[in-house]
Design a protein around this motif. Structure first.
Motif, PDB file in Angstrom:
ATOM      1  N   UNK A   6      10.284  20.300  64.899  1.00  0.00           N
ATOM      2  CA  UNK A   6      11.704  20.492  64.616  1.00  0.00           C
ATOM      3  C   UNK A   6      11.881  21.036  63.202  1.00  0.00           C
ATOM      4  N   UNK A   7      11.009  20.655  62.293  1.00  0.00           N
ATOM      5  CA  UNK A   7      11.083  21.135  60.906  1.00  0.00           C
ATOM      6  C   UNK A   7      10.881  22.647  60.853  1.00  0.00           C
ATOM      7  N   UNK A   8       9.985  23.179  61.668  1.00  0.00           N
ATOM      8  CA  UNK A   8       9.760  24.626  61.720  1.00  0.00           C
ATOM      9  C   UNK A   8      11.003  25.333  62.261  1.00  0.00           C
ATOM     10  N   UNK A   9      11.598  24.788  63.325  1.00  0.00           N
ATOM     11  CA  UNK A   9      12.829  25.363  63.878  1.00  0.00           C
ATOM     12  C   UNK A   9      13.951  25.294  62.850  1.00  0.00           C
ATOM     13  N   UNK A  10      14.033  24.181  62.137  1.00  0.00           N
ATOM     14  CA  UNK A  10      15.054  24.018  61.107  1.00  0.00           C
ATOM     15  C   UNK A  10      14.891  25.072  60.010  1.00  0.00           C
ATOM     16  N   UNK A  11      13.656  25.300  59.597  1.00  0.00           N
ATOM     17  CA  UNK A  11      13.370  26.307  58.558  1.00  0.00           C
ATOM     18  C   UNK A  11      13.851  27.694  59.021  1.00  0.00           C
ATOM     19  N   UNK A  12      13.570  28.041  60.258  1.00  0.00           N
ATOM     20  CA  UNK A  12      13.996  29.338  60.796  1.00  0.00           C
ATOM     21  C   UNK A  12      15.518  29.437  60.816  1.00  0.00           C
ATOM     22  N   UNK A  13      16.183  28.399  61.304  1.00  0.00           N
ATOM     23  CA  UNK A  13      17.648  28.414  61.368  1.00  0.00           C
ATOM     24  C   UNK A  13      18.273  28.449  59.978  1.00  0.00           C
ATOM     25  N   UNK A  14      17.670  27.743  59.017  1.00  0.00           N
ATOM     26  CA  UNK A  14      18.192  27.781  57.649  1.00  0.00           C
ATOM     27  C   UNK A  14      18.103  29.189  57.071  1.00  0.00           C
ATOM     28  N   UNK A  15      17.000  29.876  57.313  1.00  0.00           N
ATOM     29  CA  UNK A  15      16.850  31.256  56.835  1.00  0.00           C
ATOM     30  C   UNK A  15      17.874  32.176  57.493  1.00  0.00           C
ATOM     31  N   UNK A  16      18.058  32.035  58.798  1.00  0.00           N
ATOM     32  CA  UNK A  16      19.025  32.867  59.524  1.00  0.00           C
ATOM     33  C   UNK A  16      20.450  32.593  59.038  1.00  0.00           C
ATOM     34  N   UNK A  17      20.749  31.351  58.765  1.00  0.00           N
ATOM     35  CA  UNK A  17      22.073  30.980  58.268  1.00  0.00           C
ATOM     36  C   UNK A  17      22.297  31.529  56.867  1.00  0.00           C
ATOM     37  N   UNK A  18      21.297  31.379  56.014  1.00  0.00           N
ATOM     38  CA  UNK A  18      21.375  31.886  54.635  1.00  0.00           C
ATOM     39  C   UNK A  18      21.611  33.397  54.614  1.00  0.00           C
ATOM     40  N   UNK A  19      20.978  34.107  55.547  1.00  0.00           N
ATOM     41  CA  UNK A  19      21.109  35.565  55.610  1.00  0.00           C
ATOM     42  C   UNK A  19      22.360  36.015  56.363  1.00  0.00           C
ATOM     43  N   UNK A  20      23.153  35.057  56.875  1.00  0.00           N
ATOM     44  CA  UNK A  20      24.413  35.392  57.514  1.00  0.00           C
ATOM     45  C   UNK A  20      24.323  35.770  58.981  1.00  0.00           C
ATOM     46  N   UNK A  21      23.188  35.519  59.614  1.00  0.00           N
ATOM     47  CA  UNK A  21      23.032  35.885  61.017  1.00  0.00           C
ATOM     48  C   UNK A  21      23.578  34.832  61.976  1.00  0.00           C
ATOM     49  N   UNK A  22      23.498  33.562  61.574  1.00  0.00           N
ATOM     50  CA  UNK A  22      23.987  32.491  62.443  1.00  0.00           C
ATOM     51  C   UNK A  22      24.843  31.538  61.621  1.00  0.00           C
ATOM     52  N   UNK A  23      25.617  30.733  62.338  1.00  0.00           N
ATOM     53  CA  UNK A  23      26.391  29.685  61.681  1.00  0.00           C
ATOM     54  C   UNK A  23      26.380  28.456  62.569  1.00  0.00           C
ATOM     55  N   UNK A  24      26.341  27.298  61.934  1.00  0.00           N
ATOM     56  CA  UNK A  24      26.338  26.045  62.664  1.00  0.00           C
ATOM     57  C   UNK A  24      27.686  25.375  62.481  1.00  0.00           C
ATOM     58  N   UNK A  25      28.277  24.969  63.597  1.00  0.00           N
ATOM     59  CA  UNK A  25      29.557  24.272  63.582  1.00  0.00           C
ATOM     60  C   UNK A  25      29.279  22.815  63.951  1.00  0.00           C
ATOM     61  N   UNK A  26      29.619  21.922  63.036  1.00  0.00           N
ATOM     62  CA  UNK A  26      29.331  20.501  63.249  1.00  0.00           C
ATOM     63  C   UNK A  26      29.926  20.027  64.576  1.00  0.00           C
ATOM     64  N   UNK A  27      29.093  19.385  65.374  1.00  0.00           N
ATOM     65  CA  UNK A  27      29.527  18.835  66.645  1.00  0.00           C
ATOM     66  C   UNK A  27      29.631  19.838  67.780  1.00  0.00           C
ATOM     67  N   UNK A  28      29.462  21.128  67.473  1.00  0.00           N
ATOM     68  CA  UNK A  28      29.586  22.150  68.522  1.00  0.00           C
ATOM     69  C   UNK A  28      28.299  22.912  68.760  1.00  0.00           C
ATOM     70  N   UNK A  29      27.527  23.166  67.713  1.00  0.00           N
ATOM     71  CA  UNK A  29      26.268  23.870  67.885  1.00  0.00           C
ATOM     72  C   UNK A  29      26.090  25.027  66.926  1.00  0.00           C
ATOM     73  N   UNK A  30      25.101  25.839  67.237  1.00  0.00           N
ATOM     74  CA  UNK A  30      24.749  26.989  66.399  1.00  0.00           C
ATOM     75  C   UNK A  30      25.063  28.263  67.164  1.00  0.00           C
TER      76      UNK A  30
END
Length: 124
Positions: free
Chosen positions: A50-74
């Protein structure tokens, strides 16, 4: 969404995930507001931590490709065209840099490289 990981790649696993998701977004395969799997679901489907997946999602979020909405998902970010254009220009610059270095090592003149690029661009 199909992500293929390679143990023989020189890239870390999180970078392989990040680059493949970016490519899917930039190609239009993933569209703005499309839901992505949760970090846990991604980790389970790819047999990674899960830490590896988290690292990937954090990079994608930082670069503006994805966003996470609390309680709803990514989700894929509702990106503007300027951001996508800038990312594409960055990729093109990387590839052209490789071409220029190869051309210099082979002794090819700039005018010849421009001529070749022009032919490819015009489709002749």
């Amino acid at each position: 969404m199909e992500i293929i990981l390679s143990n023989s790649s020189h890239k870390p696993i999180y970078e392989q995930i990040t680059s493949q998701i970016k490519a899917m977004i930039m190609s239009g395969e993933l569209k703005p507001s499309d839901a992505l799997p949760s970090m846990r679901a991604l980790a389970k489907s790819l047999h990674i931590s899960v830490i590896t997946a988290q690292h990937a999602y954090e990079d994608l979020s930082r670069d503006g490709f994805i966003e996470t909405v609390a309680g709803k998902g990514t989700f894929v970010s509702a990106q503007n065209k300027d951001f996508l254009r800038e990312e594409n220009l960055r990729l093109i610059e990387e590839k052209l840099e490789e071409v220029v270095e190869t051309g210099k090592m082979a002794g090819i003149e700039l005018s010849q490289l421009i001529e070749i690029l022009t032919l490819f661009y015009k489709g002749d």
